[in-house]
Write a protein that holds these residues in place. Structure first.
Motif, mmCIF file in Angstrom:
data_model
loop_
_atom_site.group_PDB
_atom_site.id
_atom_site.type_symbol
_atom_site.label_atom_id
_atom_site.label_comp_id
_atom_site.label_asym_id
_atom_site.label_seq_id
_atom_site.Cartn_x
_atom_site.Cartn_y
_atom_site.Cartn_z
ATOM 1 N N UNK A 44 -0.389 3.639 -2.671
ATOM 2 C CA UNK A 44 -1.639 4.342 -2.355
ATOM 3 C C UNK A 44 -1.309 5.591 -1.534
ATOM 4 N N UNK A 45 -0.342 5.437 -0.618
ATOM 5 C CA UNK A 45 0.087 6.590 0.183
ATOM 6 C C UNK A 45 0.762 7.635 -0.692
ATOM 7 N N UNK A 47 0.794 -1.232 0.000
ATOM 8 C CA UNK A 47 0.000 0.000 0.000
ATOM 9 C C UNK A 47 0.826 1.280 0.000
ATOM 10 N N UNK A 48 2.096 1.159 -0.207
ATOM 11 C CA UNK A 48 2.933 2.365 -0.238
ATOM 12 C C UNK A 48 2.538 3.259 -1.419
#
Lengths: 391, 254
Positions: free
Chosen positions: B166-167, B163-164
């Motif tokens: 998405x950040x 999910x990096x």
């Protein structure tokens, strides 16, 4: 939508990084901090903290073993995580994780502990029988040379590893800070101060936990606490804390004074959603209170019992404060929309994969591992905790 | 013998149903690599999008078509494209009122605009297929990558679900597909554009507000469009090299 105020992008309903990602920097911070405390004695010859040297190393190891767990629990495809090691994407800050982690674990911590304990391992191997004999033999790699020459070499290698280890510890945690600090999309994270703030808060939390463990273990074993050692640790905790607090305050003041584009959103957050965890818990309870307590000890003469109590309370508050700091960075950074027009809330599950229950288990696990390590590699000897290497 | 007959039948059916070029391309399309088909030269394209804010009427057609075409989860919170509605008080442009009910999937309910005080408009949003995409930069395994023809794609077989990305996306274009636990986002309908079609969202836009453009095609009207309109990209200060160009984008849009 419940829990949402103003406007958030439709894809922002779900918070991406959970409490497990709060735990990860907290754990690695304890590792880096504990190691730096150990190296005080080894490299900077702060003889007073010798009684905690081995304990600090074992603490670091116990927490480091657990550190990747929350990350694995969080990944959508943990079975693919090894790809980061085999085929890393070199542009990614995160791709370094495996290498930094393994280097620190095998290249620094395990090696240093091994060299430091070699004499003990060989002696125990020779003195025991059966499974225990085999086990300790395996730990020595079946090398039983404990001539003065060999011990001198152990000591020298240990010192070299510590010297390499200090920048490695900085790398380990500074890098975690960089993962957050380099996200330009997130104004709460994006600051070059992030790695430095992470590093100093790591040193603070690591020193605090070793201090608390030393007191707790001495109390449990019924041994006398070396007050010179404890006072020295508390003094270093105080120094590190002052630097850490200055950096965090600098960051905060800078944001407030610059009052940039994102300031309105962040200001709102600190005044509402993060007020309790940031202002009350992190700054007042977890930073200012312990700093004042530790400062009081520097200024006023308390007796031993009072000092121990102050240290116990200050150390506990410190850990709470640093945990709150990790929480406010990780969770706080996700509570506002990247549109800067709205806010969401974090709903933590309990018995879910990333809920409170696994978080609690992961937080307790290092202590269980440490208990085993203390059995296998006792950091104290009856002669009041002699260290393996020469004075 | 059996195999030969089957192969012969397959081949001849294809010739009957498809034209010559399509027959050659078919193998690649079925294999999921249309860009390798002889009739698509990857080096000849540099894809992007233009969105005319003035033309968007908030029909939600694009959102529905995208979900349908790309099998995007139907629940709220998973969008490869969505539409936002802005109401801006000219006296307070810093604080626009924005909504995007279910991403605009069901269109927009009527709202009051007493005395016509507010400036109202719709802003379609999607992945900007940035030339210097932050999401590509941070992916630890390179599962998110830039195709040579300028499209940012995700390899679901490689994504570890950290999910990096998405950040890292400043535009909120990415989400984690709850079915595969991998990152998902607009592909600019890569499976369509490599076969000479336009994207699903552009296809169904009733006013032609969204247009797929190819910057490497000298005959593409985009060049004229960019020359004759006031163009803006989202969050230019973040220097992502966004390739979705908006015409008539209001300063209040975030």
């Amino acid at each position: 939508m419940p829990g949402v105020e103003g406007f958030i992008y439709p894809n922002e309903i779900e918070l991406q990084w959970s409490v497990l990602i709060v735990i990860y920097p907290f754990l690695t911070g304890l590792v880096a901090g504990a190691f730096i405390l150990a190296s005080l004695e080894r490299v900077f010859n702060v003889a007073a903290v010798r009684p905690t040297y081995r304990l600090a190393l074992l603490t670091a190891l116990a927490f480091l073993i657990v550190a990747p767990l929350p990350l694995q629990m969080h990944l959508g495809h943990p079975e693919r995580s090894f790809e980061m090691m085999i085929t890393p994407h070199t542009d990614s800050a995160m791709a370094m994780f495996g290498f930094v982690y393994l280097w620190y674990l095998m290249g620094v911590l395990v090696l240093e502990i091994w060299f430091d304990y070699r004499l003990y391992l060989v002696q125990t191997w020779k003195a025991s029988t059966g499974v225990r004999r085999w086990f300790y033999g395996a730990l020595t790699l079946w090398s039983d040379d404990v001539s003065p020459e060999a011990l001198r070499l152990d000591d020298r290698l240990g010192r070299i590893i510590t010297i390499v280890g200090i920048p490695s510890a900085f790398l380990l945690h500074g890098y975690v800070g960089f993962i957050f600090g380099s996200v330009k999309a997130n104004p709460w994270w994006s600051t070059p101060l992030m790695p430095v703030v992470f590093l100093f808060s790591a040193i603070v939390s690591g020193i605090a936990i070793v201090m608390l463990l030393y007191m707790a273990l001495s109390w449990r074993r019924g041994t006398r606490i070396d007050m010179v050692c404890l006072d020295t640790i508390a003094r270093y905790l105080f120094y590190a804390f002052v630097i850490d607090f200055s950096l965090e305050t600098l960051d905060l003041i800078h944001r407030i004074y610059e009052a940039g584009d994102s300031f309105g959103a962040l200001d709102f957050m600190v005044k509402t959603r993060l007020f309790v965890s940031h202002i009350v818990v992190q700054i007042c309870l977890g930073t200012i209170a312990p700093i004042l307590m530790l400062a009081a000890v520097q200024l006023v003469r308390f007796n031993d019992v009072a000092r121990r109590r102050i240290y116990a309370v200050a150390g506990t508050l410190t850990l709470i404060g640093i945990f709150a700091m990790r929480w406010n960075v990780v969770i706080g950074g996700q509570l506002f929309s990247k549109s800067l027009l709205g806010y969401t809330t974090y709903k933590m599950g309990f018995a879910t994969r990333e809920g409170l229950l696994p978080a609690i288990v992961i937080m307790l696990l290092p202590f269980a591992i440490l208990a085993v390590l203390l059995k296998v590699l006792p950091p104290w000897s009856d002669k009041e905790q002699l260290s393996g290497h020469e004075a | 013998m059996d195999q030969n007959r089957r192969a012969f039948l397959k081949q001849s059916t294809r010739y009957v149903l498809l034209t010559g070029a399509a027959t050659v391309a078919w193998e690649y399309i079925v294999a999921g690599a249309p860009e390798q088909a002889p009739n698509y030269r990857i080096a000849d394209h540099w894809w992007g999008m233009t969105i005319d804010v003035d033309a968007c009427i908030g029909s939600g057609n694009c959102v529905r078509a995208c979900k349908e075409e790309n099998n995007v989860p139907l629940e709220d919170g998973y969008f490869r494209t969505w539409v936002e509605r802005y109401r801006v008080d000219p006296a307070d442009p810093e604080h626009p009122l924005v909504d995007s009910p279910n991403g605009g999937y069901d269109g927009f309910p009527q709202i009051d605009n007493p005395g016509g005080r507010f400036k109202t408009f719709f802003v379609p949003k999607m992945c900007n297929h940035c030339a210097d995409s932050p999401c590509t930069q941070v992916c630890p395994v390179g599962a998110t990558f830039d195709s040579p023809d300028g499209v940012v794609l995700v390899d679901k077989e490689r994504c570890v679900g950290c999910r990096y990305c998405v950040q890292a996306c400043p535009y909120g274009c990415r989400f984690i597909d709850p079915r595969t636990h991998t990152a998902d986002k607009c592909t600019l309908c890569y499976h369509r554009i490599t076969q000479g079609l336009t994207t699903a969202c552009a296809e169904v836009c009733p006013t032609g507000a969204r247009k797929l453009v190819d910057f490497k095609d000298p005959k593409d009207p985009v060049h004229e469009f960019l020359r004759t309109h006031r163009i803006h990209v989202l969050k230019p200060e973040l220097a992502t090299g966004a390739k979705v160009y908006y015409n008539g984008l209001d300063g209040a849009v975030r």
